[in-house]
Design an enzyme around this catalytic site. Structure first.
Site, PDB file in Angstrom:
ATOM      1  CB  SER A 179      -0.955  -0.048   1.196  1.00 58.87           C
ATOM      2  OG  SER A 179      -1.943   0.940   1.109  1.00 58.87           O
ATOM      3  CG  HIS A 189      -5.841  -1.952  -0.082  1.00 56.90           C
ATOM      4  ND1 HIS A 189      -4.887  -1.829  -1.061  1.00 56.90           N
ATOM      5  CD2 HIS A 189      -5.306  -1.373   1.031  1.00 56.90           C
ATOM      6  CE1 HIS A 189      -3.838  -1.192  -0.576  1.00 56.90           C
ATOM      7  NE2 HIS A 189      -4.055  -0.923   0.699  1.00 56.90           N
ATOM      8  CD  GLU A 230      -5.630  -3.389  -4.357  1.00 57.38           C
ATOM      9  OE1 GLU A 230      -5.760  -2.876  -3.230  1.00 57.38           O
ATOM     10  OE2 GLU A 230      -4.642  -4.065  -4.693  1.00 57.38           O
TER      11      GLU A 230
END
Length: 497
Positions: A202, A416, A322
């Site tokens: 990330s 995500h 995501e």
């Protein structure tokens, strides 16, 4: 923190806690017989007082043996809110020694061992996160013969403020200092300083991308793993909106003196309040990498496409859903209308045919789900493809993956962060269970962890490298298989970012 060193020449019992000799002094860790663990080792001086809002300074030496059995302080931050707190835990360790590293290494290793090294950089939107989360424990990698290192760096305004007289991207400078520490010190833990892989997730992948784009990247690491991270930075004017708004609200200058006059907790509170009032589609002030200065002299993706980092092998990818981590818990996925979708498409200069391609593939998708897919394309999938394509003829290989296992928890699917429990092969941690439930497939964790380990140890994750055919390793409940150029009709025509 320290006590007297053992007398010179004396030997320690076989079951004694492990001690490592660094250039700054001795550290004592803990062991379970299989894995030696050293926590909270400073790689730089605490960024407080006169060192606040300045580049990191090397850690000072100490006398005696420093205890390294507990995590050091976490960077100032606020817990997640808006529904995300259910899935994204927060650990708060008080103190000033934020700039620290943690090391897991195989116990009972041979003297002079030179094992491959994996350095992990956590995510958290540059405002949250810590290496102290149970999901980031390095035991599984150390069990595979890897020396695993996790690092902490400054977050939020302390690490990414845009101020007139402060170097931008201090948090990236922190990471560079940590990686230089690894090159210098990792031999004390049985690691090979010439076999360092850095892995970011990330926001951590975003910052590692910036490091990969630097002309001197090979001084810092030898391979990179980029998981679900943006590949870009923002111009200073845009990136500085958060800092300027905080300065306005507090009545201080957007300068070192102005921000240093405000307690870190107050800066966090203001930043959190401003972020809470921003658009769920990311149009308000945020914390971001800034183009400029030594850490990010150029937009990283532009530099990489132009040839930076092509001599460094890269494993890169994302999850297939995501957007659902942000759109589902907050309710955005159900609030977006067709009109909102149309306006967002126009604002982002996305061709109408891209939206039509998404709708054709997902006829039952809501406007919010279609918008989420397009946002994922623009922010991650299209830049990843552009990056990988630019490296086809380069000297170092690129491998691309996509995580597709759909979690049964709260409509999150393959959101995500869902892949982390599988990559670390730690599906039993509270972090992983919160996202994937208690019955996530162990076979998939075995496959993913094995691929990541293979990349760190052998420089190859075990699937087809990127080429003009665009092979993507798809990880699902059955393990993994190659898809060639998946959903290319949705990516074609997206504007370059």
């Amino acid at each position: 923190m320290t006590d007297a060193a053992p007398a010179g020449g004396s030997s320690l019992p076989a079951d004694a806690p492990p001690i490592a000799t660094l250039s700054t002094g001795l550290v004592r860790g803990a062991t379970d017989g299989r894995i030696d663990r050293f926590l909270g080792i400073p790689y730089a001086e605490p960024p407080v007082g006169s060192r606040r809002f300045r580049a990191p300074e090397p850690a000072a030496a100490w006398t005696g043996v420093r205890d390294a059995t507990a995590f050091a302080a976490t960077a100032p931050q606020s817990p997640y809110g808006g529904g995300l707190e259910k899935y994204l835990p927060t650990v708060d360790v008080p103190g000033d020694e934020v700039l620290s590293v943690n090391v897991w290494t195989p116990g009972g290793r041979e003297p002079g061992a030179a094992l491959p090294v994996l350095v992990f950089v956590h995510g958290g939107a540059l405002t949250r996160g810590t290496a102290a989360l149970p999901a980031y424990d390095g035991t599984t990698f150390a069990s595979a013969g890897i020396v695993y290192v996790s690092i902490q760096y400054r977050l939020g305004q302390e690490g990414f403020a845009v101020l007139e007289d402060v170097p931008p991207n201090l948090g990236v400078l922190d990471q560079e200092a940590a990686l230089r520490w690894v090159r210098r010190e990792i031999g004390a833990f049985g690691g090979d300083p010439a076999r360092v892989t850095v892995m970011g997730h990330s926001a951590g992948a975003n910052t590692v991308t910036a490091l990969l784009a630097l002309p001197h990247a090979k001084e810092l690491f030898d391979q990179a793993i980029l998981q679900s991270g943006p590949l870009v930075a923002q111009p200073a004017k845009r990136a500085g909106r958060m800092s300027r708004e905080i300065a306005r609200r507090l009545g201080v200058g957007a300068t070192r003196a102005g921000f240093a006059s405000v307690p870190a907790a107050d800066l966090v509170a203001q930043q959190t309040a401003i972020s809470a009032g921003a658009s769920p589609l990311g149009r308000g002030p945020s914390v971001a990498l800034t183009i400029g200065g030594d850490a990010v002299p150029r937009n990283p993706l532009d530099a990489l496409v132009a040839g930076a980092g092509r001599d460094i092998p890269v494993l890169i990818g994302s999850t297939i859903d995501e957007y659902r981590l942000w759109f589902v818990p907050t309710g955005v996925v159900d609030r977006v209308s067709r009109a909102t979708l149309a306006l967002a498409r126009l604002a982002s200069r996305v061709p109408a045919r891209v939206v039509r391609a998404h709708r054709a593939r997902r006829p039952d998708a809501t406007p919010g789900e279609v918008l989420g897919e397009v946002v994922t394309d623009v922010l991650l999938r299209a830049p990843i493809t552009r990056f990988a394509d630019s490296r086809v003829a380069g000297p170092a290989a690129t491998w691309v993956y996509e995580f597709r296992w759909p979690s049964p928890v709260d409509r999150l699917r393959a959101a995500h962060g869902m892949e982390l429990g599988f990559v670390f092969d730690r599906l039993d941690t509270p972090d992983a269970i919160a996202l994937g439930g208690a019955d996530a497939p162990q076979a998939l964790a075995t496959a993913m962890h094995g691929s990541w380990t293979s990349f760190v140890v052998r420089g190859d994750p075990g699937w087809e490298r990127w080429s003009a055919r665009r092979p993507v390793q798809a990880f699902d409940a059955e393990g993994g298989h190659i898809d060639y150029a998946p959903r290319q009709d949705e990516l074609d025509g997206l504007p370059a970012r």
